[in-house]
Every structure is written in structure tokens, then in C-alpha cells.
Design an enzyme around this catalytic site. Structure first.
Site, PDB file in Angstrom:
ATOM      1  N   LYS A 104      36.721  40.650  42.501  1.00 12.17           N
ATOM      2  CA  LYS A 104      37.772  41.663  42.630  1.00 12.17           C
ATOM      3  C   LYS A 104      38.934  41.417  41.650  1.00 12.17           C
ATOM      4  O   LYS A 104      39.018  40.357  41.045  1.00 12.17           O
ATOM      5  CB  LYS A 104      38.264  41.722  44.077  1.00 12.17           C
TER       6      LYS A 104
HETATM    7  C1  LIG Z   1      34.182  44.046  48.135  1.00  8.33           C
HETATM    8  C2  LIG Z   1      34.280  45.216  49.051  1.00  8.33           C
HETATM    9  C3  LIG Z   1      34.490  45.054  50.428  1.00  8.33           C
HETATM   10  C4  LIG Z   1      34.384  43.735  51.135  1.00  8.33           C
HETATM   11  O1  LIG Z   1      35.267  42.798  50.702  1.00  8.33           O
HETATM   12  P1  LIG Z   1      35.142  41.297  51.291  1.00  8.33           P
HETATM   13  O2  LIG Z   1      36.462  40.698  50.918  1.00  8.33           O
HETATM   14  O3  LIG Z   1      33.992  40.675  50.560  1.00  8.33           O
HETATM   15  O4  LIG Z   1      34.924  41.388  52.734  1.00  8.33           O
HETATM   16  C5  LIG Z   1      34.731  46.173  51.204  1.00  8.33           C
HETATM   17  N1  LIG Z   1      34.714  47.400  50.677  1.00  8.33           N
HETATM   18  C6  LIG Z   1      34.480  47.604  49.355  1.00  8.33           C
HETATM   19  C7  LIG Z   1      34.488  49.000  48.828  1.00  8.33           C
HETATM   20  C8  LIG Z   1      34.224  46.516  48.512  1.00  8.33           C
HETATM   21  O5  LIG Z   1      33.934  46.719  47.224  1.00  8.33           O
END
Ligand SMILES: *Cc1c(COP(=O)(O)O)cnc(C)c1O
Length: 385
Positions: free
Chosen positions: A184
Site C-alpha cells: 500500500k
Molecule cells: C489491501 C486491501 C484491503 C485489506 O487490507 P489489509 O490491511 O490487508 O487488511 C481491503 N480492501 C482493499 C480494497 C484492499 O486493497
């Protein structure tokens, strides 16, 4: 062709992050404590959010938001089919029914008109996902939610830092869930943040930590008190100070990391603008895009090969790509449980079949960006109809 394989999204961790983690490890406090508190404060200040609660994932933040909002069995929650599994799994976790709807053809965000059609007297909440970092049409969503008395939860996993009509995503009073997963825009390896109204977050904090009335930092710190009460059977979703050590520095660097993302996007845009086989990501005038993903679409009938082969050819040219996302209604659990067919959500399905995500991260050098552009144009040239 480039010599070495270009990975899709490696993390960018600097010496400051490493030193801060080591400092935490050498300290007397490694779990949720002073650095997590500081990270929450800095994060809320950055977004001008009313409050922030650090958790161990975005999934945990979404789940906590639904539980805090009192969503449970018998309730329906409307969301998009074009998202990561977590956005929909959490609805199942609370025993509610996910009601999937289709997306808008340009942004690939949830279509507000489709939300309106899906509302029933059991609908309690809407989870919107700012796909790829392009904000959802929030005015339409909030107007509808206010009229029907629905909770709006934002899956902002891609939307740090994005703005809708001049305001940061996460600065509103409704809950917004951010992800600090390894790929991210800001990473703590694993981690998440819930922003929103202070009173809502106070309840969410209890729910996210065993339902305890007082967290460990408050109990074990000087002047702390050993006594606590369990007010409900909560979860174990707290962030550690080791994770917060990464987050504190990643947040300080966010603006410059973002500037690099914007430069890469500009280069892609200029290179692909006049290529008729390619459809570029949409950008509406009222938003600032977080550019978590650069999702390219192959125009129907423009190439002799489909998306899967396109990806294989890029990989053979040492360019790593990905696909965001396989629509939820195509996955076996949801397909079987709710009897979905692929074309039930025609926009999501048709766009899924022709989309791929190009490398987009602040580690890309100018040479890497040129390699990606040359490889994409080369594959288009090879297979143009
Ligand atoms: C990465 C992601 C998540 C989950 O994030 P985590 O921190 O891994 O739980 C949820 N929604 C979207 C759209 C994502 O891309």
C-alpha cells in the site's frame, strides 16, 4: 528488453524506519504504546480527521466499524463487487448479507444509482471502496445514506492520500478504513487505521481490544491502574509500536513518495494517450487521486490477444503486473452462496476481463518507467488487429 525482472510492488523502507524499529525493540515497550499513540495523532492531523484508531489491518478496521455500527444478522450491507475479498468478507463475519452492486464504467467505483436500486428495508450500511485511489462520488452516496438512515463505511485501503472536493478521504465523521499492508501507499508491513467521529472511535477502541475498558499502556504506565472491566467480547486487533515505528516515518515521507507516484503516472499517461488499443484510468475534476494503482484496460477488439496473454508477454519482457480485482461474485464462496452468474454485474465483469495493473510505486527509477512503457507499446504493436 530489460535484464532483470521488475517486481510489481516492492516496499520502500528507509534507514529512519529501520532505526525507529530498532529503537522500539531496545526499549521497554514493544506493543501498543507511545509510538502507536503518536502515529494515531500524526495520522489524524495529516488528514484533518476527527480521530484515528490504529489497528493491525484494514480488514480489522472494516470489521470493527461494522460491529461498532451495530450491523448484524438480518441486516443487509451494500458494496461493490469490484474489490478485494476483505471488503465483503467482513459483512459475512458480522452475520449480515452482502448485497453486491455494479460499478461505473469510467472510475470503476461503486455506481450510486445501483446502490439506490439495491436498498431494501433491511439495508443498514454501505461500504464504498475508493478503487485504485480515485474517490467515490461521496456526495451522491451521503445524500442517499442520509435519506435512508444508512451508515457509510469507506474502504480507503487505496485512498491515502486522496481528496474529494478539497477534503482528504478519512476527514469525515463516518468511519474510513486505511490499509498499511506491504504493497500500500504507506506500509507498516501489516497494519490499518480507522478514522471517524471521536465517540464512535472510542467504542471501536474497546471492541478492537477484547472489549476491555482500559488498554495495557494505560494500565502498565506510571500512575496506571491494574483494574479493567470487560464490557463485551471484543477482538484482538491492536497495532504494535514496532509497526507504528514504520508508520511514523512513512507518514513523514508520504508527500514526497506521492510526488514520485504522480510523476510515474504522468509518464504513463503521456506515453499511452495516443495509443488506440489502450484505455487510460479516469480522473474526475473534483478529486485528487492517490494513485495506489495504475489500471490499464485493453480496448475491446483492438488486440488479437486477450488480457491474460498480454500479461504473459509483459512478464516475458521482465515486467511484473497484476490484476485488481477478480470481482467478488466470480469467487466460489460468493458465487455458490448467492447464485451469481458472471454477467450479473456487466460493467465489473467486462472491465475485469480487459484490465491489468502496471507497476506503480515510488521505487521505480526513470529507467524502470521507460522499460514498462516500451514493453507495453511493444506488446500492443505485436498484437494490434
Ligand atoms: C489491501 C486491501 C484491503 C485489506 O487490507 P489489509 O490491511 O490487508 O487488511 C481491503 N480492501 C482493499 C480494497 C484492499 O486493497
Amino acid at each position: 528488453m530489460r535484464e532483470s525482472y521488475l517486481p510489481f510492488s516492492p516496499p520502500l523502507i528507509g534507514e529512519q524506519e529501520i532505526n525507529e524499529v530498532v529503537d522500539t525493540l531496545r526499549s521497554d515497550w514493544i506493543t501498543t504504546g507511545p509510538k502507536t499513540k503518536r502515529f494515531e495523532n500524526d495520522f489524524a492531523v495529516y488528514l484533518q480527521a476527527p480521530g484515528a484508531l490504529a489497528l493491525n489491518s484494514c480488514t480489522a478496521a472494516l470489521h470493527t466499524a461494522l460491529v461498532t455500527g451495530g450491523i448484524g444478522p438480518g441486516d443487509e450491507v451494500i458494496t461493490t463487487t469490484l474489490t478485494f475479498a476483505a471488503s465483503v468478507n467482513v459483512i459475512e463475519h458480522v452475520g449480515a448479507r452482502p448485497v453486491l452492486v455494479d460499478v461505473e464504467p469510467d472510475t470503476l467505483n461503486i455506481d450510486p444509482r445501483k446502490i439506490e436500486e439495491a436498498v431494501t428495508d433491511r439495508t443498514r450500511a454501505i461500504i464504498v471502496v475508493h478503487f485504485a485511489g480515485h474517490p467515490v462520488d461521496l456526495d451522491s452516496v451521503h445524500e442517499l445514506a442520509a435519506a435512508k438512515g444508512l451508515l457509510v463505511v469507506e474502504d480507503a485501503a487505496h485512498a491515502l492520500p486522496a481528496k474529494y472536493k478539497g477534503h482528504y478521504i478519512g476527514s469525515g465523521i463516518n468511519p474510513a478504513a486505511f490499509s498499511f499492508y506491504a504493497t500500500k501507499n504507506l506500509t507498516t508491513a501489516e497494519g490499518g487505521m480507522l478514522t471517524g467521529d471521536a465517540e464512535f472511535l472510542e467504542q471501536a477502541r474497546v471492541i478492537s481490544l477484547h472489549g476491555m475498558s482500559r488498554d495495557a499502556w494505560k494500565r502498565y504506565g506510571k500512575g496506571g491502574n491494574w483494574y479493567y472491566e470487560v464490557t463485551l467480547p471484543g477482538f484482538k486487533y491492536n497495532m504494535t509500536d514496532i509497526q507504528a515505528s514504520l508508520g511514523l516515518w512513512q507518514l513523514k515521507k508520504l508527500s514526497s513518495l506521492q510526488a514520485r507516484r504522480n510523476k510515474v503516472v504522468e509518464a504513463y499517461h503521456n506515453a499511452f494517450l495516443n495509443e488506440e488499443a489502450l484505455e487510460l484510468p479516469a480522473l474526475r475534476p473534483e478529486v485528487e487521486h492517490a494513485w495506489h494503482l495504475y489500471v490499464l484496460r485493453l480496448k475491446d477488439g483492438a488486440c488479437k490477444v486477450g488480457r491474460d496473454r498480454f500479461i504473459k508477454e509483459l512478464s516475458d519482457l521482465n515486467i511484473g503486473t497484476s490484476v485488481h480485482f477478480i470481482p467478488l461474485h466470480l469467487h466460489p464462496y460468493y458465487r455458490k452462496k448467492y447464485g451469481f452468474r458472471p454477467k450479473d454485474f456487466p460493467q465489473a465483469y467486462n472491465n475485469y476481463r480487459r484490465m491489468l495493473s502496471l507497476p506503480l510505486n515510488p521505487r521505480l527509477s526513470d529507467r524502470d518507467v521507460t522499460d514498462v512503457i516500451e514493453a507495453v507499446l511493444e506488446v500492443v504493436k505485436r498484437f494490434r488487429q
